[in-house]
Design a protein around this motif. Structure first.
Motif, mmCIF file in Angstrom:
data_model
loop_
_atom_site.group_PDB
_atom_site.id
_atom_site.type_symbol
_atom_site.label_atom_id
_atom_site.label_comp_id
_atom_site.label_asym_id
_atom_site.label_seq_id
_atom_site.Cartn_x
_atom_site.Cartn_y
_atom_site.Cartn_z
ATOM 1 N N PHE A 85 0.872 -1.163 -0.117
ATOM 2 C CA PHE A 85 0.374 -0.099 -0.020
ATOM 3 C C PHE A 85 1.003 1.316 0.039
ATOM 4 O O PHE A 85 1.546 1.358 1.131
ATOM 5 C CB PHE A 85 -1.114 -0.165 0.837
ATOM 6 N N GLU A 86 0.606 2.070 -1.222
ATOM 7 C CA GLU A 86 1.464 3.301 -0.654
ATOM 8 C C GLU A 86 0.510 4.550 -1.350
ATOM 9 O O GLU A 86 -0.392 4.538 -1.436
ATOM 10 C CB GLU A 86 2.529 3.598 -2.340
ATOM 11 N N LYS A 87 1.005 5.699 0.038
ATOM 12 C CA LYS A 87 0.265 6.628 -0.613
ATOM 13 C C LYS A 87 1.672 8.246 -0.642
ATOM 14 O O LYS A 87 2.353 7.877 0.015
ATOM 15 C CB LYS A 87 -0.061 7.504 0.992
ATOM 16 N N ILE A 88 1.245 8.732 -1.478
ATOM 17 C CA ILE A 88 1.861 9.808 -2.270
ATOM 18 C C ILE A 88 1.487 10.884 -2.784
ATOM 19 O O ILE A 88 0.723 11.094 -3.159
ATOM 20 C CB ILE A 88 2.474 8.895 -4.119
ATOM 21 N N ASN A 89 2.000 11.924 -2.190
ATOM 22 C CA ASN A 89 1.886 13.452 -2.246
ATOM 23 C C ASN A 89 1.807 13.537 -3.548
ATOM 24 O O ASN A 89 2.670 13.673 -4.168
ATOM 25 C CB ASN A 89 2.409 14.322 -1.784
ATOM 26 N N LYS A 90 0.242 13.599 -4.542
ATOM 27 C CA LYS A 90 0.857 14.141 -5.540
ATOM 28 C C LYS A 90 0.950 15.743 -6.284
ATOM 29 O O LYS A 90 1.203 15.594 -7.481
ATOM 30 C CB LYS A 90 -0.399 13.902 -6.518
ATOM 31 N N ASN A 91 1.629 16.368 -5.267
ATOM 32 C CA ASN A 91 1.689 17.776 -5.672
ATOM 33 C C ASN A 91 3.416 17.861 -6.068
ATOM 34 O O ASN A 91 4.132 18.505 -7.001
ATOM 35 C CB ASN A 91 1.473 18.946 -5.017
#
Length: 170
Positions: A85-91
């Motif tokens: 599971f990865e959560k990446i800051n799109k900015n």
């Protein structure tokens, strides 16, 4: 994206896997980051029966990815040593959260392209099946919300076609 990985004569070169944000309007790369984990190459765009694996989700300022991991590019394409599971800051492209949520030992096999189904979004929850017969639901922070066991013992891809398996558990 990822590099080809195989050089002339069939020897493996340095393997690269990166994520990129591209501004179409201004025709330029906004950011480019190296991935910590490698998704099996054939799964990036794999489509079976009209269903695409590797669908990612934009949730607020984040890109959420749930994918099988292949951390050794020298192994066969379908090898997976877990689901991450990865959560990446799109900015910024910065990795906010990365964790192995399912170990390879929990699968029926670690050499099948069909280890996991396509991920379905349900609000801020993400639901998918694995070839071990289990259905998993993770929240936006990568925490297991629930798991249903022994629901089926077939390839999850069969149930991807019309998402019938998801209706069983709602």
């Amino acid at each position: 994206y990822h590099s080809a990985g195989i050089g002339s004569g069939g020897t493996f070169q340095d393997f690269l896997s990166k994520r990129v944000c591209y501004d179409i309007g201004n025709d330029k790369v906004v950011w480019e980051k190296t991935n910590d984990h490698i998704m099996p190459a054939n799964s990036y765009s794999y489509i079976y029966g009209g269903v695409q694996y590797s669908k990612y989700f934009i949730k607020g300022d984040y890109l959420v990815k749930i994918f099988m991991v292949k951390d050794d590019p020298a192994t066969p394409y379908y090898y997976a040593n877990g689901i991450f599971f990865e959560k990446i800051n799109k900015n910024t492209g910065e990795l906010v959260l990365s964790k192995k949520i399912i170990a390879a030992a929990e699968f029926n096999t670690n050499t099948s392209l069909y280890i996991m189904s396509n991920v379905i979004e349900d609000g801020n929850n993400f639901v998918f099946g694995c070839n071990n017969g289990n259905i998993y639901c993770y929240d936006i922070n990568g925490n297991l919300a629930w798991k249903k066991t022994n629901l089926y013992k077939r390839s999850p891809s069969i149930h991807n076609r019309d998402y019938r398996w998801y209706d069983w558990i709602k």
